[in-house]
Enzyme design. Structure first.
Site, mmCIF file in Angstrom:
data_model
loop_
_atom_site.group_PDB
_atom_site.id
_atom_site.type_symbol
_atom_site.label_atom_id
_atom_site.label_comp_id
_atom_site.label_asym_id
_atom_site.label_seq_id
_atom_site.Cartn_x
_atom_site.Cartn_y
_atom_site.Cartn_z
ATOM 1 N N CYS A 178 19.781 1.785 -43.295
ATOM 2 C CA CYS A 178 19.128 0.968 -44.292
ATOM 3 C C CYS A 178 17.696 0.585 -44.171
ATOM 4 O O CYS A 178 17.292 0.097 -43.004
ATOM 5 C CB CYS A 178 19.950 -0.226 -44.748
ATOM 6 S SG CYS A 178 19.382 -1.087 -46.039
ATOM 7 N N CYS A 223 33.453 -3.179 -58.703
ATOM 8 C CA CYS A 223 32.429 -3.946 -58.063
ATOM 9 C C CYS A 223 31.302 -2.927 -57.234
ATOM 10 O O CYS A 223 32.000 -2.195 -56.705
ATOM 11 C CB CYS A 223 32.906 -5.171 -57.249
ATOM 12 S SG CYS A 223 31.674 -6.131 -56.641
ATOM 13 N N CYS A 248 28.931 -11.346 -58.447
ATOM 14 C CA CYS A 248 29.628 -11.967 -57.177
ATOM 15 C C CYS A 248 28.611 -12.130 -56.197
ATOM 16 O O CYS A 248 27.656 -11.506 -55.748
ATOM 17 C CB CYS A 248 30.342 -10.667 -56.544
ATOM 18 S SG CYS A 248 31.329 -10.811 -55.075
ATOM 19 N N CYS A 297 35.598 -2.587 -54.608
ATOM 20 C CA CYS A 297 34.151 -2.764 -54.350
ATOM 21 C C CYS A 297 33.476 -1.580 -53.490
ATOM 22 O O CYS A 297 33.927 -1.400 -52.208
ATOM 23 C CB CYS A 297 34.306 -4.080 -53.421
ATOM 24 S SG CYS A 297 35.185 -5.390 -54.433
ATOM 25 N N ARG A 317 36.061 -16.354 -52.133
ATOM 26 C CA ARG A 317 36.514 -15.237 -51.354
ATOM 27 C C ARG A 317 36.350 -15.704 -49.825
ATOM 28 O O ARG A 317 35.266 -15.833 -49.261
ATOM 29 C CB ARG A 317 36.141 -13.852 -51.737
ATOM 30 C CG ARG A 317 36.746 -12.658 -50.732
ATOM 31 C CD ARG A 317 36.276 -11.338 -51.121
ATOM 32 N NE ARG A 317 36.574 -11.113 -52.514
ATOM 33 C CZ ARG A 317 35.773 -10.446 -53.426
ATOM 34 N NH1 ARG A 317 34.546 -10.224 -52.881
ATOM 35 N NH2 ARG A 317 36.031 -10.629 -54.705
ATOM 36 N N CYS A 329 23.197 -7.084 -39.893
ATOM 37 C CA CYS A 329 23.776 -6.108 -40.242
ATOM 38 C C CYS A 329 23.788 -5.005 -39.337
ATOM 39 O O CYS A 329 22.713 -4.416 -38.821
ATOM 40 C CB CYS A 329 22.961 -5.495 -41.690
ATOM 41 S SG CYS A 329 23.881 -4.228 -42.704
ATOM 42 N N CYS A 355 18.079 -7.030 -42.349
ATOM 43 C CA CYS A 355 19.191 -8.014 -42.490
ATOM 44 C C CYS A 355 19.389 -8.182 -40.922
ATOM 45 O O CYS A 355 20.057 -7.255 -40.379
ATOM 46 C CB CYS A 355 20.113 -7.689 -43.354
ATOM 47 S SG CYS A 355 19.532 -7.347 -44.782
HETATM 48 N N1 SAM Z 1 22.957 -3.425 -49.002
HETATM 49 C C1 SAM Z 1 23.329 -4.192 -49.998
HETATM 50 C C2 SAM Z 1 23.041 -5.602 -50.026
HETATM 51 O O1 SAM Z 1 22.480 -6.002 -48.896
HETATM 52 O O2 SAM Z 1 23.080 -6.549 -50.949
HETATM 53 C C3 SAM Z 1 24.939 -4.059 -49.944
HETATM 54 C C4 SAM Z 1 25.710 -4.092 -48.519
HETATM 55 S S1 SAM Z 1 25.711 -5.528 -47.588
HETATM 56 C C5 SAM Z 1 26.350 -5.052 -46.109
HETATM 57 C C6 SAM Z 1 26.596 -6.734 -48.258
HETATM 58 C C7 SAM Z 1 26.964 -8.075 -47.672
HETATM 59 O O3 SAM Z 1 27.668 -8.085 -46.682
HETATM 60 C C8 SAM Z 1 25.592 -8.831 -47.223
HETATM 61 O O4 SAM Z 1 24.998 -9.441 -48.386
HETATM 62 C C9 SAM Z 1 26.179 -9.835 -46.288
HETATM 63 O O5 SAM Z 1 26.443 -11.049 -46.960
HETATM 64 C C10 SAM Z 1 27.609 -9.268 -45.876
HETATM 65 N N2 SAM Z 1 27.594 -8.741 -44.348
HETATM 66 C C11 SAM Z 1 26.842 -7.844 -43.886
HETATM 67 N N3 SAM Z 1 27.045 -7.699 -42.570
HETATM 68 C C12 SAM Z 1 27.682 -8.778 -42.143
HETATM 69 C C13 SAM Z 1 28.218 -9.453 -40.940
HETATM 70 N N4 SAM Z 1 27.961 -8.721 -39.649
HETATM 71 N N5 SAM Z 1 29.082 -10.465 -40.979
HETATM 72 C C14 SAM Z 1 29.276 -11.020 -42.159
HETATM 73 N N6 SAM Z 1 28.771 -10.625 -43.264
HETATM 74 C C15 SAM Z 1 28.106 -9.452 -43.398
HETATM 75 FE FE1 SF4 Z 2 20.799 -3.022 -45.692
HETATM 76 FE FE2 SF4 Z 2 22.724 -4.097 -44.338
HETATM 77 FE FE3 SF4 Z 2 20.564 -5.539 -45.425
HETATM 78 FE FE4 SF4 Z 2 22.419 -4.605 -47.065
HETATM 79 S S1 SF4 Z 2 22.791 -6.221 -45.548
HETATM 80 S S2 SF4 Z 2 20.273 -4.564 -47.522
HETATM 81 S S3 SF4 Z 2 23.117 -2.660 -46.023
HETATM 82 S S4 SF4 Z 2 20.486 -3.853 -43.985
#
Ligand code: SAM
Ligand code: SF4
Ligand code: DTB
Length: 359
Positions: A71, A146, A206, A115, A278, A78, A75
């Protein structure tokens, strides 16, 4: 103790009064809730919860990563960001048939909502047909759908809605002021903009966040205020506990105090009385007792199955033992009910009130 705490503390809310929908939360009153004596906070949250929901029913969703890793966003939490060295193998968009096979298994295991998440900043036009076929296929199985695909254009939104997408997941993740400590490749305003356009198109929202990223209590409260002061509350509010992933900037973050996590759930329940809250990522690191407190504080939805997107989840066997110990049961999907039920309606009373929030 601030006077506002005393006021909140001594007020004994009736279930109905406690469940009124508000969109004008101020920082000091939300902080006063967060800082109530724990027993008072939990009593209040459980009272609000019973105003709209059956306290012994939990909605079950199943996640699938339809496009993993690589990606462009950064973040800090992530595993899937190309900016971090997490060792995750990136993969292409999954084939529709495989998604439907997995969705059938999830339905058989009791999940009512499927989802699908993609590691994208936003979907590419060339991927939309495949994504739309996934929505149509899962919907045809009789499950709620979702998706979480990142930022959307208006055209994406219309196409997803018309394909039958029930919910769009797009988390605000933390407070506006803490946001740039976690993500620099997009802004909080970008996030709110996509959420507003999804809502305007008539889809269910959501949206929630992550607790335990080194934020202050004020950041948690501010995040909940952002969600609760939206024109309509998100129907679903995922509260994730950070899964500290090796190779991400947050890998060494100190674990959140479980009591603080439960407080966050309770405040979310009180501020958004009719939303499904949730208990999302991080359950593998929670004791049964901590999860029980979260359910008592008003959490009434979980992800089931042994994986989330890339990380572990407790799995069916552990969850069925926990549900049996707590006398919890899965919430069944009632497709017969009026799909126009809005979160701004007065709470229904009597049996079936929880199902009335579903569509
Ligand atoms: N890329 C899209 C986005 O960021 O909206 C969808 C996937 S992203 C992985 C969805 C959500 O998963 C993130 O917004 C975050 O809140 C949660 N998430 C991701 N990694 C996480 C982690 N290591 N621990 C807890 N929540 C996590
Ligand atoms: Fe990409 Fe992970 Fe951020 Fe979603 S949470 S935008 S998958 S880096
Ligand atoms: C949400 O708030 N949590 C889910 C879902 N929405 C997409 C994702 C949790 C991801 C946990 C880390 C992982 O599996 O990689």
């Amino acid at each position: 103790m601030p006077s506002s705490v005393t006021r909140l503390d001594t007020a004994r809310p009736s279930a109905r009064a406690a469940s009124s929908i508000r969109h004008d939360w101020a920082r000091d009153e939300a902080m006063a809730l967060y800082e109530l004596p724990f027993m008072d906070l939990l009593f209040r949250a459980q009272t609000v919860h019973r105003g709209s929901f059956d306290p012994n029913k939990v909605q079950m969703s199943r996640l699938l990563s339809i496009k993993t890793g690589g990606c462009a966003e950064d973040c800090g939490y992530c595993s899937q960001s190309a900016h971090h060295k997490t060792g995750l193998k990136a993969s292409k968009l999954m084939e529709v048939e495989r998604v439907l096979t997995e969705a059938k298994k999830a339905k058989a295991a009791g999940a009512t909502r499927y989802c699908m998440g993609a590691a994208w900043r936003s979907p590419k036009a060339r991927d939309m047909d495949t994504v739309l076929a996934m929505v149509e296929g899962v919907k045809a199985l009789g499950m709620e759908t979702c998706m979480t695909l990142g930022m959307l254009t208006d055209d994406d939104i219309i196409q997803l809605r018309d394909a039958g997408l029930d919910y769009y997941n797009h988390n605000v993740d933390t407070s506006e002021s803490y946001y740039d400590k976690i993500i620099t490749t997009r802004t909080y305003a970008d996030r709110l903009n996509t959420l507003a356009r999804v809502r305007d198109a008539g889809m269910k929202v959501c949206s929630g966040g992550i607790i335990g990223m080194g934020e202050e209590r004020e950041d948690r409260v501010d995040m909940l205020i952002t969600l609760a002061n939206l024109e309509e509350h998100p129907e679903s509010v995922p509260i994730n506990m950070l899964i500290a992933i090796p190779g991400t900037p947050l890998e060494n973050t100190k674990r959140i105090d479980p009591i603080d996590f439960v407080r966050t759930i309770a405040v979310a329940r009180i501020m958004m009385p009719k939303s499904f809250v949730r208990l999302s990522a991080g359950r593998t690191d929670m004791t049964d007792e901590m999860q029980a407190l979260c359910f008592f504080a008003g959490a009434n939805s979980i992800f089931v199955g042994d994986t989330l997107l890339t990380a572990d989840n407790p799995g069916e066997d552990k969850d069925s033992v926990l549900f049996a110990k707590l006398g919890l049961a899965p919430l069944e999907l009632d497709l017969e009910l009026d799909p126009d039920q809005s979160l701004d309606h007065e709470p229904a009373t009597g049996a079936g009130r929880q199902d009335a929030r579903q569509s």
